[in-house]
Write a protein that holds these residues in place. Structure first.
Motif, mmCIF file in Angstrom:
data_model
loop_
_atom_site.group_PDB
_atom_site.id
_atom_site.type_symbol
_atom_site.label_atom_id
_atom_site.label_comp_id
_atom_site.label_asym_id
_atom_site.label_seq_id
_atom_site.Cartn_x
_atom_site.Cartn_y
_atom_site.Cartn_z
ATOM 1 N N GLU A 35 70.708 14.932 38.380
ATOM 2 C CA GLU A 35 70.426 16.092 37.540
ATOM 3 C C GLU A 35 70.397 17.384 38.375
ATOM 4 O OE1 GLU A 35 67.693 15.239 34.363
ATOM 5 O OE2 GLU A 35 66.951 17.290 34.475
ATOM 6 N N GLU A 39 72.826 20.696 37.732
ATOM 7 C CA GLU A 39 72.345 22.088 37.690
ATOM 8 C C GLU A 39 73.071 22.957 38.699
ATOM 9 O OE1 GLU A 39 68.098 22.067 38.094
ATOM 10 O OE2 GLU A 39 67.885 21.272 36.059
ATOM 11 N N ARG A 42 76.474 23.774 37.357
ATOM 12 C CA ARG A 42 76.399 24.802 36.301
ATOM 13 C C ARG A 42 76.165 26.178 36.900
ATOM 14 N NH1 ARG A 42 72.686 21.045 32.537
ATOM 15 N NH2 ARG A 42 74.320 19.963 31.367
ATOM 16 N N SER A 43 75.341 26.231 37.954
ATOM 17 C CA SER A 43 75.043 27.540 38.559
ATOM 18 C C SER A 43 76.278 28.142 39.223
ATOM 19 C CB SER A 43 73.897 27.418 39.565
ATOM 20 O OG SER A 43 74.376 26.895 40.787
#
Ligand code: UTP
Length: 242
Positions: A35, A39, A42-43
């Motif tokens: 996870e 993240e 996505r960043s």
């Protein structure tokens, strides 16, 4: 750009727990390591994430079932990291992330995406400085021009796990890569290398020999949760925020 996270490996260095829990799903606090990678991807502003899993790792698919930007492909035979990436074959530039490498201290992927935008480099490879005595564990860069302030180096070649006396530098490939879509053509014809596996490093090395591959020494720390010692180290580092 899209992201590919490889998580189909056998996890033999972390057996026997990996018979039931994929190493990429081991907890860092209350969340699975994977996870944190999602993240990070996505960043970096990616337009979709593909996770490469094996049929034994359905747990990963179940965990992320409700995430609309995440898809899955299977690697049915563990023929190496390059082969895993090839299973995702995307017609776009890709951010490749090793599922068992978490980075603390910076968002490596986002910074690498910035470096690529700023420099126009075809590829940006995340690098980490390692102690000389440990170079034989990693892919090591042979470097050209260095820009200390920008933390970038031109990569002329990559050597997989060289003996200390043959290592061209102390800069090791560190679990994050931004690659042009041409990487898939190279991987499709890549001959098996070390351990008889299709090595991603070998295809990036041939790209580097043609020019346009930049290394970025990201300011964070790469933590390898693929073995028990590395995992304990990662838990300690994440807890203390180092
Ligand atoms: P590793 O070489 O550390 O993973 O690959 P491994 O093969 O699982 O390790 P051991 O030697 O058996 O303990 C780094 C990342 O690439 C993935 C792994 O899941 C890991 O996240 N990988 C590796 C694949 O997806 N497929 C492969 O064939 C090899």
């Amino acid at each position: 750009m899209k992201a590919i996270i490889t998580a189909a490996g056998l996890g033999t260095r972390f057996a026997p727990v990996t018979r039931v829990v994929p190493k990429e799903m081991l907890p860092i606090g209350s969340r699975p390591a994977l996870e944190l990678l999602v993240e990070e991807a996505r960043s970096a502003g990616v337009d979709g994430i593909t996770i490469v899993i094996s049929p034994e790792k359905e747990l990963i698919r179940a965990y992320f079932a409700d995430e609309k930007d995440i898809g899955f492909v299977y690697q049915n035979e563990q023929l190496g990291l390059g082969h895993a990436v090839l299973q995702a074959h995307i017609d776009d530039d890709v951010l490749v992330m090793l599922g068992d490498a978490i980075v603390t201290g910076c968002s490596a992927a986002a910074e690498m995406a910035d470096v690529r935008r700023r420099t126009g480099a075809a590829a940006v490879v995340g690098l980490e400085r390692v102690p000389r005595e440990r170079v034989s564990r990693y892919g090591i860069a042979r470097c050209g021009a260095i820009d200390e302030r920008a933390r970038t180096v031109e990569i002329l070649d990559l050597v997989e796990k060289p003996p200390v006396e043959e290592a061209p530098s102390d800069l090791a490939v560190a679990g994050r890569y931004i690659l042009p879509k041409g990487i898939f053509d190279l991987l499709a014809v890549q001959k098996p290398g070390r351990k008889g596996e299709i090595q991603l490093t070998d295809s990036i090395a041939s790209m580097a020999r043609e020019g346009g591959v930049l290394g970025y020494v990201y300011p964070g720390r790469r933590l390898d949760i693929g073995n028990p010692d590395g995992y304990y180290e990662a838990l300690t580092a994440m807890r203390s925020g180092r």
